[in-house]
Every structure is written in C-alpha cells, then in structure tokens.
Design a protein around this motif. Structure first.
Motif, PDB file in Angstrom:
ATOM      1  N   GLY A 253       0.809  -1.225   0.000  1.00  0.00           N
ATOM      2  CA  GLY A 253       0.000   0.000   0.000  1.00  0.00           C
ATOM      3  C   GLY A 253       0.834   1.264   0.000  1.00  0.00           C
ATOM      4  O   GLY A 253       0.494   2.243   0.673  1.00  0.00           O
ATOM      5  N   CYS A 254       1.958   1.240  -0.719  1.00  0.00           N
ATOM      6  CA  CYS A 254       2.756   2.470  -0.738  1.00  0.00           C
ATOM      7  C   CYS A 254       2.909   3.011  -2.158  1.00  0.00           C
ATOM      8  O   CYS A 254       2.655   2.303  -3.129  1.00  0.00           O
ATOM      9  CB  CYS A 254       4.114   2.262  -0.070  1.00  0.00           C
ATOM     10  N   LEU A 255       3.315   4.250  -2.255  1.00  0.00           N
ATOM     11  CA  LEU A 255       3.526   4.867  -3.556  1.00  0.00           C
ATOM     12  C   LEU A 255       4.796   4.288  -4.181  1.00  0.00           C
ATOM     13  O   LEU A 255       5.692   3.827  -3.479  1.00  0.00           O
ATOM     14  CB  LEU A 255       3.682   6.378  -3.401  1.00  0.00           C
ATOM     15  N   PHE A 256       4.835   4.345  -5.512  1.00  0.00           N
ATOM     16  CA  PHE A 256       5.979   3.774  -6.219  1.00  0.00           C
ATOM     17  C   PHE A 256       6.463   4.738  -7.298  1.00  0.00           C
ATOM     18  O   PHE A 256       5.647   5.298  -8.038  1.00  0.00           O
ATOM     19  CB  PHE A 256       5.575   2.442  -6.857  1.00  0.00           C
ATOM     20  N   PHE A 257       7.772   4.936  -7.365  1.00  0.00           N
ATOM     21  CA  PHE A 257       8.360   5.773  -8.414  1.00  0.00           C
ATOM     22  C   PHE A 257       9.641   5.113  -8.907  1.00  0.00           C
ATOM     23  O   PHE A 257      10.364   4.501  -8.127  1.00  0.00           O
ATOM     24  CB  PHE A 257       8.753   7.151  -7.866  1.00  0.00           C
ATOM     25  N   GLU A 258       9.908   5.290 -10.184  1.00  0.00           N
ATOM     26  CA  GLU A 258      11.243   4.959 -10.685  1.00  0.00           C
ATOM     27  C   GLU A 258      11.978   6.281 -10.889  1.00  0.00           C
ATOM     28  O   GLU A 258      11.404   7.238 -11.424  1.00  0.00           O
ATOM     29  CB  GLU A 258      11.139   4.172 -11.994  1.00  0.00           C
ATOM     30  N   VAL A 259      13.231   6.320 -10.440  1.00  0.00           N
ATOM     31  CA  VAL A 259      13.990   7.569 -10.472  1.00  0.00           C
ATOM     32  C   VAL A 259      15.430   7.291 -10.890  1.00  0.00           C
ATOM     33  O   VAL A 259      15.834   6.126 -11.039  1.00  0.00           O
ATOM     34  CB  VAL A 259      14.039   8.253  -9.074  1.00  0.00           C
ATOM     35  N   SER A 260      16.165   8.357 -11.024  1.00  0.00           N
ATOM     36  CA  SER A 260      17.601   8.212 -11.235  1.00  0.00           C
ATOM     37  C   SER A 260      18.301   9.360 -10.528  1.00  0.00           C
ATOM     38  O   SER A 260      17.925  10.518 -10.706  1.00  0.00           O
ATOM     39  CB  SER A 260      17.940   8.266 -12.724  1.00  0.00           C
ATOM     40  N   ALA A 261      19.298   8.990  -9.752  1.00  0.00           N
ATOM     41  CA  ALA A 261      20.045  10.032  -9.037  1.00  0.00           C
ATOM     42  C   ALA A 261      20.915  10.823  -9.995  1.00  0.00           C
ATOM     43  O   ALA A 261      21.386  11.896  -9.643  1.00  0.00           O
ATOM     44  CB  ALA A 261      20.902   9.406  -7.946  1.00  0.00           C
ATOM     45  N   CYS A 262      21.153  10.285 -11.189  1.00  0.00           N
ATOM     46  CA  CYS A 262      22.017  11.062 -12.087  1.00  0.00           C
ATOM     47  C   CYS A 262      21.237  11.712 -13.220  1.00  0.00           C
ATOM     48  O   CYS A 262      21.851  12.296 -14.108  1.00  0.00           O
ATOM     49  CB  CYS A 262      23.211  10.248 -12.565  1.00  0.00           C
ATOM     50  N   LEU A 263      19.923  11.641 -13.223  1.00  0.00           N
ATOM     51  CA  LEU A 263      19.156  12.379 -14.225  1.00  0.00           C
ATOM     52  C   LEU A 263      18.590  13.653 -13.583  1.00  0.00           C
ATOM     53  O   LEU A 263      19.198  14.228 -12.711  1.00  0.00           O
ATOM     54  CB  LEU A 263      18.078  11.487 -14.845  1.00  0.00           C
ATOM     55  N   ASP A 264      17.396  14.066 -13.985  1.00  0.00           N
ATOM     56  CA  ASP A 264      16.944  15.412 -13.581  1.00  0.00           C
ATOM     57  C   ASP A 264      16.627  15.547 -12.085  1.00  0.00           C
ATOM     58  O   ASP A 264      16.035  14.668 -11.462  1.00  0.00           O
ATOM     59  CB  ASP A 264      15.755  15.878 -14.433  1.00  0.00           C
ATOM     60  N   PHE A 265      17.068  16.703 -11.579  1.00  0.00           N
ATOM     61  CA  PHE A 265      16.862  17.020 -10.165  1.00  0.00           C
ATOM     62  C   PHE A 265      15.377  17.118  -9.831  1.00  0.00           C
ATOM     63  O   PHE A 265      14.936  16.665  -8.764  1.00  0.00           O
ATOM     64  CB  PHE A 265      17.566  18.342  -9.846  1.00  0.00           C
ATOM     65  N   GLU A 266      14.586  17.713 -10.744  1.00  0.00           N
ATOM     66  CA  GLU A 266      13.167  17.977 -10.437  1.00  0.00           C
ATOM     67  C   GLU A 266      12.420  16.692 -10.097  1.00  0.00           C
ATOM     68  O   GLU A 266      11.570  16.678  -9.213  1.00  0.00           O
ATOM     69  CB  GLU A 266      12.479  18.696 -11.610  1.00  0.00           C
ATOM     70  N   HIS A 267      12.735  15.628 -10.797  1.00  0.00           N
ATOM     71  CA  HIS A 267      12.037  14.366 -10.526  1.00  0.00           C
ATOM     72  C   HIS A 267      12.381  13.854  -9.119  1.00  0.00           C
ATOM     73  O   HIS A 267      11.513  13.433  -8.354  1.00  0.00           O
ATOM     74  CB  HIS A 267      12.410  13.332 -11.594  1.00  0.00           C
ATOM     75  N   VAL A 268      13.662  13.929  -8.782  1.00  0.00           N
ATOM     76  CA  VAL A 268      14.086  13.482  -7.440  1.00  0.00           C
ATOM     77  C   VAL A 268      13.438  14.376  -6.380  1.00  0.00           C
ATOM     78  O   VAL A 268      12.926  13.901  -5.360  1.00  0.00           O
ATOM     79  CB  VAL A 268      15.635  13.512  -7.329  1.00  0.00           C
ATOM     80  N   GLN A 269      13.415  15.669  -6.633  1.00  0.00           N
ATOM     81  CA  GLN A 269      12.799  16.589  -5.678  1.00  0.00           C
ATOM     82  C   GLN A 269      11.308  16.273  -5.496  1.00  0.00           C
ATOM     83  O   GLN A 269      10.791  16.269  -4.380  1.00  0.00           O
ATOM     84  CB  GLN A 269      12.970  18.025  -6.165  1.00  0.00           C
ATOM     85  N   ARG A 270      10.628  15.979  -6.633  1.00  0.00           N
ATOM     86  CA  ARG A 270       9.193  15.660  -6.537  1.00  0.00           C
ATOM     87  C   ARG A 270       8.946  14.468  -5.623  1.00  0.00           C
ATOM     88  O   ARG A 270       8.011  14.436  -4.846  1.00  0.00           O
ATOM     89  CB  ARG A 270       8.624  15.340  -7.931  1.00  0.00           C
ATOM     90  N   VAL A 271       9.831  13.478  -5.735  1.00  0.00           N
ATOM     91  CA  VAL A 271       9.677  12.267  -4.925  1.00  0.00           C
ATOM     92  C   VAL A 271       9.864  12.580  -3.432  1.00  0.00           C
ATOM     93  O   VAL A 271       9.067  12.151  -2.582  1.00  0.00           O
ATOM     94  CB  VAL A 271      10.679  11.187  -5.399  1.00  0.00           C
ATOM     95  N   PHE A 272      10.892  13.351  -3.115  1.00  0.00           N
ATOM     96  CA  PHE A 272      11.106  13.721  -1.705  1.00  0.00           C
ATOM     97  C   PHE A 272       9.943  14.566  -1.194  1.00  0.00           C
ATOM     98  O   PHE A 272       9.487  14.384  -0.051  1.00  0.00           O
ATOM     99  CB  PHE A 272      12.431  14.478  -1.532  1.00  0.00           C
ATOM    100  N   HIS A 273       9.452  15.458  -2.021  1.00  0.00           N
ATOM    101  CA  HIS A 273       8.331  16.286  -1.573  1.00  0.00           C
ATOM    102  C   HIS A 273       7.063  15.456  -1.417  1.00  0.00           C
ATOM    103  O   HIS A 273       6.245  15.718  -0.529  1.00  0.00           O
ATOM    104  CB  HIS A 273       8.119  17.453  -2.547  1.00  0.00           C
ATOM    105  N   GLU A 274       6.926  14.434  -2.233  1.00  0.00           N
ATOM    106  CA  GLU A 274       5.774  13.538  -2.083  1.00  0.00           C
ATOM    107  C   GLU A 274       5.863  12.799  -0.732  1.00  0.00           C
ATOM    108  O   GLU A 274       4.854  12.601  -0.049  1.00  0.00           O
ATOM    109  CB  GLU A 274       5.752  12.538  -3.246  1.00  0.00           C
TER     110      GLU A 274
END
Ligand code: GTP
Length: 266
Positions: free
Chosen positions: A157-178
């Motif tokens: 029952g948790c949210l799921f994202f695929e990310v990359s620490a070496c691609l865009d900052f905005e995506h990583v930031q969105r995940v932390f803000h989520e």
C-alpha cells in the motif's frame, strides 16, 4: 499545522514555525540512497560515497507553500535491516530504495517494507513509505520490471516511483516532496503526532524481539512502554549536518563545499 519535533500545534499558517518532518532512506548497499540524498540536497550527482557512514541532514524546504524543516537520514545498514530502532522511532516517513538493475536490491527492499509493516502493526500507527526503483538511467540492464516494482508497492500500500540520481533534479525533488506530503498527511491523521521516544536500556523481556519472530537479522526492536520511555534529544548514531536549501546552495559563493560524508562538492 506546525510542529516541534513531530508534535503538531493547531493554527499553522504561513507565519508559523515550519513543520518538522523526518525522512529515513532505507535499502540495501549500493541501491543509491546516498546518491539520491545528495541529489536532492545539492542538485548534484556524486558517484562515490563511504558506504559505512550514516548521516542525517537537514534542509529548509517549501512544499505546497508550507515551510518544512526536513531532516533526511541516509542510513547505512549492511545487507539487512540492523538496529532499526534508530530510524523506526525517528522517521515520519520512509523512502525504500532498490536499484532497477539489481534483483538482490529489490529483494532487500521487500524486507524493509515487511519491517515497516510489522512496525506499523505493533505500534498501531501508519508509517508512510514510498518505494523507489533507482538507476532508471540503467534501464537497459534492468533486472526488475516496472510492473514488479508497482506490484510490490501495491502489496504494501505504498507509492511507487522509478527515479535516477544522475538524471533530472526535479524528478528526485518531486519524490522527496511527495514523501513530505505523505508524512504530513499521517501527522494530521494522528490527533497527537508520534512523539520521539527511545527506550531506555531496560528491554521488555516478555516480548520477543522482531528478529526472533520474523527472521530480520540483527534487528532488535524492543516494545516501548510509558515506563521505559525518555525523550530522544538527537538522532542516535547519526551526525547532523545542516544544509541550506539546494537553491540557496547553488548561489553560494564558496567554490568548494565540504558537505556529505567527507566528500567535497565543487
Ligand atoms: N547509473 C547510476 N548510478 C547510480 C545511481 N545512484 C547511485 N549510483 C551509483 O551506485 C553506487 C552506489 O550508490 P550509493 O548512493 O553509494 O548507494 P547506497 O545505497 O548509499 O549504498 P551504501 O552507502 O553502501 O549503503 C555508486 O557508485 C553510485 O555512483 C543512479 O541513479 N544511476
């Protein structure tokens, strides 16, 4: 709502003290916990970290126009959850990280999700977790499909994202803000937020530790009782490093920042 060490006060607004949110980043070695943490805090990808150091960072964030005093614990378990009290009793939400190019790390993430589910059951509280499949830039070497990640997240029952620490900052930031939003929702749900408590040396011997009942290596979690609680002043075993917001940092004049785990960031 605003809070001091996780205890919410009514009447929060733009002028009130920032909401304090603690996030713990969990996962097997090499999944990319430190790289994601550094990316979020500095917008940069640093490729090498000392795997044995565990640090907690703090950053002033704004999420949905609300000031947040965010603390991020970049944990350094070995291959399995160890001494989990330090983050189970501290964090308001968890980011569980695996690497999409490692089946082993995916299996490791499932043991962390089990640990969190068990903790939630024992304490009868919700502990929001987000499952992150990191190293999306390595998708051509995938060992874990997106569907498998989504299925595992769905099971817990948790949210799921695929990310990359070496691609865009905005995506990583969105995940932390989520994760911050999830923590905030949970804090709002609890009429009294989870207080930061740590058990004293006296364990409750009538209750078997989690490790015995669930085979989680070295994770001894002592049940808490009001008789054996004391307020936790700092994060156990973790060094606190204060980091200005990434925006502020990028404007810093200093050519070199010695910031994370002894690594210099240029
Ligand atoms: N290609 C790629 N490599 C990454 C990514 N994230 C991390 N890495 C690399 O993976 C390795 C492990 O990353 P870490 O951030 O140290 O992983 P960790 O989970 O903190 O590992 P421990 O510190 O051992 O607990 C390093 O060589 C990183 O450079 C990513 O998104 N893409």
């Amino acid at each position: 709502m605003s809070s001091v060490f996780g205890k919410p006060r009514a009447g929060g607004g733009p002028q009130s003290a920032p909401l304090e949110v603690n996030l713990a980043i969990l996962g097997r070695r090499g999944a990319g916990k430190s790289a994601l943490t550094v990316k979020f805090l500095t917008r940069r990808f640093i490729s090498e970290y000392d795997p044995n150091l565990e640090d907690t960072y703090s950053s002033e964030e704004t999420v949905d126009h609300q000031p947040i005093h965010l603390r991020v614990m970049d944990t350094a378990d070995l291959d399995t959850p160890r001494n989990c009290e330090r983050y189970l009793n501290w964090a308001h939400a968890f980011l569980v990280v695996y690497s999409v190019d490692s089946r082993q790390s995916f299996e490791g993430s499932s043991s962390y999700l089990e640990l969190l589910a068990l903790h939630a059951k024992e304490t009868q509280r919700g502990y929001p977790a987000l499952l992150l499949g990191n190293k999306l830039d390595m998708a051509q070497y995938r060992q874990v499909t997106q569907a498998e990640g989504a299925a595992l997240a769905g099971r817990f029952g948790c949210l799921f994202f695929e990310v990359s620490a070496c691609l865009d900052f905005e995506h990583v930031q969105r995940v932390f803000h989520e994760a911050v939003r999830e923590a905030r929702r949970q804090l709002e749900k609890n009429s009294l937020a989870r207080p930061l408590f740590i058990s004293e040396e006296r364990a409750l011997h009538h209750q078997a530790p989690l490790t015995a009942r669930h085979g989680l290596a070295s994770c001894t979690f002592n049940a808490l009782s009001t008789a054996s609680l004391k307020e936790m002043p700092t994060v156990a075993q973790a060094k606190l490093v204060t980091v200005k917001s990434s925006r502020a940092q990028s404007k810093r004049k200093a050519p070199t920042l010695t910031l994370l785990k002894g690594f210099k960031i240029f």
